[in-house]
Scaffold this active site. Structure first.
Site, PDB file in Angstrom:
ATOM      1  N   SER A  20     -67.766  11.260 -22.582  1.00 47.74           N
ATOM      2  CA  SER A  20     -68.001  12.684 -22.777  1.00 47.74           C
ATOM      3  C   SER A  20     -67.438  13.049 -24.146  1.00 47.74           C
ATOM      4  O   SER A  20     -66.591  12.353 -24.697  1.00 47.74           O
ATOM      5  CB  SER A  20     -67.336  13.509 -21.671  1.00 47.74           C
ATOM      6  OG  SER A  20     -65.965  13.185 -21.537  1.00 47.74           O
ATOM      7  N   GLU A  22     -66.065  16.214 -26.914  1.00 41.51           N
ATOM      8  CA  GLU A  22     -65.562  17.579 -27.077  1.00 41.51           C
ATOM      9  C   GLU A  22     -65.882  18.106 -28.475  1.00 41.51           C
ATOM     10  O   GLU A  22     -65.702  17.406 -29.466  1.00 41.51           O
ATOM     11  CB  GLU A  22     -64.044  17.610 -26.857  1.00 41.51           C
ATOM     12  CG  GLU A  22     -63.445  19.009 -27.009  1.00 41.51           C
ATOM     13  CD  GLU A  22     -61.969  19.044 -26.666  1.00 41.51           C
ATOM     14  OE1 GLU A  22     -61.638  18.773 -25.498  1.00 41.51           O
ATOM     15  OE2 GLU A  22     -61.149  19.330 -27.568  1.00 41.51           O
ATOM     16  N   THR A  53     -64.522  23.923 -26.836  1.00 39.51           N
ATOM     17  CA  THR A  53     -63.174  24.478 -26.716  1.00 39.51           C
ATOM     18  C   THR A  53     -63.181  26.000 -26.832  1.00 39.51           C
ATOM     19  O   THR A  53     -64.147  26.627 -27.261  1.00 39.51           O
ATOM     20  CB  THR A  53     -62.235  23.889 -27.766  1.00 39.51           C
ATOM     21  OG1 THR A  53     -62.680  24.259 -29.083  1.00 39.51           O
ATOM     22  CG2 THR A  53     -62.180  22.378 -27.663  1.00 39.51           C
ATOM     23  N   TYR A  54     -62.028  26.544 -26.475  1.00 40.65           N
ATOM     24  CA  TYR A  54     -61.822  27.993 -26.390  1.00 40.65           C
ATOM     25  C   TYR A  54     -60.599  28.290 -27.235  1.00 40.65           C
ATOM     26  O   TYR A  54     -59.509  27.790 -26.944  1.00 40.65           O
ATOM     27  CB  TYR A  54     -61.571  28.319 -24.925  1.00 40.65           C
ATOM     28  CG  TYR A  54     -61.675  29.755 -24.478  1.00 40.65           C
ATOM     29  CD1 TYR A  54     -62.905  30.374 -24.335  1.00 40.65           C
ATOM     30  CD2 TYR A  54     -60.535  30.463 -24.120  1.00 40.65           C
ATOM     31  CE1 TYR A  54     -63.001  31.665 -23.846  1.00 40.65           C
ATOM     32  CE2 TYR A  54     -60.618  31.763 -23.634  1.00 40.65           C
ATOM     33  CZ  TYR A  54     -61.858  32.364 -23.500  1.00 40.65           C
ATOM     34  OH  TYR A  54     -61.946  33.639 -23.014  1.00 40.65           O
ATOM     35  N   ASP A 114     -52.471  27.709 -25.147  1.00 41.71           N
ATOM     36  CA  ASP A 114     -51.269  27.833 -25.964  1.00 41.71           C
ATOM     37  C   ASP A 114     -50.778  29.270 -25.976  1.00 41.71           C
ATOM     38  O   ASP A 114     -51.571  30.211 -25.821  1.00 41.71           O
ATOM     39  CB  ASP A 114     -51.547  27.395 -27.406  1.00 41.71           C
ATOM     40  CG  ASP A 114     -51.819  25.898 -27.518  1.00 41.71           C
ATOM     41  OD1 ASP A 114     -51.230  25.142 -26.721  1.00 41.71           O
ATOM     42  OD2 ASP A 114     -52.608  25.508 -28.386  1.00 41.71           O
ATOM     43  N   TYR A 153     -51.061  14.820 -19.082  1.00 39.22           N
ATOM     44  CA  TYR A 153     -50.195  14.517 -20.226  1.00 39.22           C
ATOM     45  C   TYR A 153     -49.449  13.202 -20.023  1.00 39.22           C
ATOM     46  O   TYR A 153     -48.373  13.181 -19.413  1.00 39.22           O
ATOM     47  CB  TYR A 153     -49.207  15.670 -20.451  1.00 39.22           C
ATOM     48  CG  TYR A 153     -49.907  16.968 -20.760  1.00 39.22           C
ATOM     49  CD1 TYR A 153     -50.211  17.320 -22.061  1.00 39.22           C
ATOM     50  CD2 TYR A 153     -50.311  17.831 -19.730  1.00 39.22           C
ATOM     51  CE1 TYR A 153     -50.883  18.494 -22.354  1.00 39.22           C
ATOM     52  CE2 TYR A 153     -50.994  19.009 -20.005  1.00 39.22           C
ATOM     53  CZ  TYR A 153     -51.273  19.335 -21.327  1.00 39.22           C
ATOM     54  OH  TYR A 153     -51.949  20.498 -21.608  1.00 39.22           O
ATOM     55  N   ASP A 166     -44.600  17.198 -14.448  1.00 40.92           N
ATOM     56  CA  ASP A 166     -46.012  17.282 -14.806  1.00 40.92           C
ATOM     57  C   ASP A 166     -46.902  16.842 -13.647  1.00 40.92           C
ATOM     58  O   ASP A 166     -47.958  17.430 -13.394  1.00 40.92           O
ATOM     59  CB  ASP A 166     -46.304  16.390 -16.020  1.00 40.92           C
ATOM     60  CG  ASP A 166     -46.148  17.123 -17.339  1.00 40.92           C
ATOM     61  OD1 ASP A 166     -46.028  18.359 -17.322  1.00 40.92           O
ATOM     62  OD2 ASP A 166     -46.135  16.461 -18.383  1.00 40.92           O
ATOM     63  N   LYS A 173     -52.901  21.427  -9.152  1.00 39.06           N
ATOM     64  CA  LYS A 173     -54.236  21.719  -9.684  1.00 39.06           C
ATOM     65  C   LYS A 173     -55.317  21.019  -8.861  1.00 39.06           C
ATOM     66  O   LYS A 173     -56.391  21.590  -8.625  1.00 39.06           O
ATOM     67  CB  LYS A 173     -54.313  21.309 -11.166  1.00 39.06           C
ATOM     68  CG  LYS A 173     -53.498  22.226 -12.076  1.00 39.06           C
ATOM     69  CD  LYS A 173     -53.738  21.972 -13.547  1.00 39.06           C
ATOM     70  CE  LYS A 173     -53.049  20.751 -14.063  1.00 39.06           C
ATOM     71  NZ  LYS A 173     -53.074  20.675 -15.550  1.00 39.06           N
ATOM     72  N   GLN A 184     -54.352  14.387 -22.613  1.00 42.87           N
ATOM     73  CA  GLN A 184     -54.000  14.629 -24.003  1.00 42.87           C
ATOM     74  C   GLN A 184     -54.210  13.330 -24.763  1.00 42.87           C
ATOM     75  O   GLN A 184     -54.095  12.245 -24.189  1.00 42.87           O
ATOM     76  CB  GLN A 184     -52.528  15.057 -24.091  1.00 42.87           C
ATOM     77  CG  GLN A 184     -51.964  15.201 -25.479  1.00 42.87           C
ATOM     78  CD  GLN A 184     -52.559  16.393 -26.204  1.00 42.87           C
ATOM     79  OE1 GLN A 184     -53.623  16.273 -26.781  1.00 42.87           O
ATOM     80  NE2 GLN A 184     -51.880  17.531 -26.146  1.00 42.87           N
ATOM     81  N   GLN A 220     -52.840  14.463 -41.100  1.00 39.53           N
ATOM     82  CA  GLN A 220     -53.135  15.577 -40.204  1.00 39.53           C
ATOM     83  C   GLN A 220     -52.920  15.185 -38.747  1.00 39.53           C
ATOM     84  O   GLN A 220     -52.369  15.960 -37.956  1.00 39.53           O
ATOM     85  CB  GLN A 220     -54.575  16.044 -40.417  1.00 39.53           C
ATOM     86  CG  GLN A 220     -54.805  16.755 -41.736  1.00 39.53           C
ATOM     87  CD  GLN A 220     -56.252  17.197 -41.901  1.00 39.53           C
ATOM     88  OE1 GLN A 220     -57.083  16.963 -41.030  1.00 39.53           O
ATOM     89  NE2 GLN A 220     -56.553  17.841 -43.036  1.00 39.53           N
ATOM     90  N   PHE A 224     -50.309  16.854 -36.081  1.00 33.52           N
ATOM     91  CA  PHE A 224     -50.811  17.375 -34.806  1.00 33.52           C
ATOM     92  C   PHE A 224     -50.096  16.691 -33.647  1.00 33.52           C
ATOM     93  O   PHE A 224     -49.703  17.333 -32.666  1.00 33.52           O
ATOM     94  CB  PHE A 224     -52.320  17.151 -34.743  1.00 33.52           C
ATOM     95  CG  PHE A 224     -53.002  17.811 -33.580  1.00 33.52           C
ATOM     96  CD1 PHE A 224     -52.560  19.016 -33.062  1.00 33.52           C
ATOM     97  CD2 PHE A 224     -54.116  17.222 -32.995  1.00 33.52           C
ATOM     98  CE1 PHE A 224     -53.191  19.628 -31.994  1.00 33.52           C
ATOM     99  CE2 PHE A 224     -54.762  17.812 -31.925  1.00 33.52           C
ATOM    100  CZ  PHE A 224     -54.297  19.014 -31.423  1.00 33.52           C
ATOM    101  N   HIS A 274     -63.157  10.285 -22.896  1.00 32.81           N
ATOM    102  CA  HIS A 274     -63.457  11.612 -23.439  1.00 32.81           C
ATOM    103  C   HIS A 274     -63.050  11.610 -24.910  1.00 32.81           C
ATOM    104  O   HIS A 274     -61.880  11.385 -25.233  1.00 32.81           O
ATOM    105  CB  HIS A 274     -62.675  12.687 -22.668  1.00 32.81           C
ATOM    106  CG  HIS A 274     -62.993  14.091 -23.086  1.00 32.81           C
ATOM    107  ND1 HIS A 274     -64.186  14.712 -22.768  1.00 32.81           N
ATOM    108  CD2 HIS A 274     -62.280  15.000 -23.797  1.00 32.81           C
ATOM    109  CE1 HIS A 274     -64.187  15.940 -23.250  1.00 32.81           C
ATOM    110  NE2 HIS A 274     -63.043  16.136 -23.887  1.00 32.81           N
TER     111      HIS A 274
END
Length: 302
Positions: A20, A22, A53-54, A114, A153, A166, A173, A184, A220, A224, A274
């Site tokens: 998949s 993203e 994403t949102y 976030d 995670y 976690d 969930k 992640q 970068q 991140f 993913h």
């Protein structure tokens, strides 16, 4: 990852492998062209779904919805819309959920999101909103029978006290209705494999799909990763050392690093991946080729 991952993988073909992709909403007309070029290039690989994403605080809500709606209307792909809890009331989020269902979307990636002030600041639920991702999952399932994916995670959430904490959240969930967890990104496969074993030991029998971030720019990616609590192994830093001003070689190294990672995971029984594409298709396409995936047109012509 060890040197053993550099040996030819035992994996020899594409059947049984699921991928998949993203994408994120573009900010400019040029980025919009790049996004749709990437979607067009990757679509023939027949991904299980593509997610959009949102933005933080729902900042890209309208753009996310427009992209997802266009994917439904103009492609054969199955879109998964990201949705978060931040900066919105339950009523506002429920309206978004209903709009997705009306548009033909049947899959949501449910996330807490976030903090509105940015990573590293304290998270505070919206007074009239869903407090956490578990509440959001339950709310989505209450409105319609969506497929719901959630986050996982392998190196624990930066705000979590421990991996065990976690896992408690992941269990909640799943009980609320989640049917898949997407991890992640990580660079050391040992973290993911240990996490997968811990999830199984908890009796949670949902797919734990590794999130793969092909490294386009090491500096970068390192920055991140530090914000996300992801370890950057010393061997990886050495791979990219001295290549800051050599993008062509850096691209070749990026392909080698990502290929080693996914093929090693296949050797450990992983069959779903993913990819965080960063709206760039070429490197992801090459990795999928190594996984044995071929475009539909090539298969039809064979």
């Amino acid at each position: 990852m060890t040197l053993s991952s550099c040996r030819p993988s035992r994996f020899v073909g594409g059947p049984g492998i699921s991928v998949s992709f993203e994408f994120f909403p573009p900010k400019t007309a040029e980025m919009d062209v790049q996004l749709w070029d990437s979607i067009t290039r990757l679509a023939p690989l027949r991904p299980a779904f593509v997610s959009v994403t949102y933005g933080a605080g729902g900042s890209t809500r309208e753009r996310t919805h427009a992209i997802v709606k266009r994917i439904v209307e103009e492609t054969a792909l199955k879109p998964a819309a990201h949705l978060t809890c931040v900066a919105a009331t339950r009523e506002e989020i429920d309206e978004v959920i209903g709009a997705y269902w009306a548009a033909g979307v049947r899959h949501i990636v449910a996330l807490r999101g976030d903090p509105p002030a940015g990573p590293g600041t304290a998270y505070a639920p919206h007074p009239g909103g869903y407090a956490h991702s578990t509440d959001l999952v339950a709310g989505i399932k209450r409105i319609a029978d969506f497929e719901v994916s959630v986050s996982a995670y392998p190196e624990k959430h930066p705000e979590s006290a421990s991996i065990e904490a976690d896992l408690d959240v992941l269990k909640a969930k799943v009980e609320a209705g989640a049917s898949r967890a997407i991890s992640q990104f990580f660079f050391d496969n040992a973290h993911f494999l240990r996490y997968r074993d811990r999830v199984a030991a908890r009796g949670l029998h949902i797919p734990i799909v590794p999130g793969i971030l092909p490294v386009m720019n090491f500096k970068q990616a390192k920055s991140f990763a530090e914000r996300c609590g992801t370890e950057v192994p010393s061997w990886m830093a050495r791979r990219f050392e001295g290549l800051d001003n050599d993008p062509r070689t850096r691209e070749l190294i990026a392909a080698a690093v990502a290929a080693e990672q996914v093929l090693d995971l296949v050797d450990h029984g992983v069959t779903e991946f993913h990819f965080y594409t960063m709206n760039r298709a070429d490197l992801v396409y090459a990795i999928c080729h190594l996984l044995g995936l071929r475009p539909v047109s090539a298969q039809a012509a064979a």
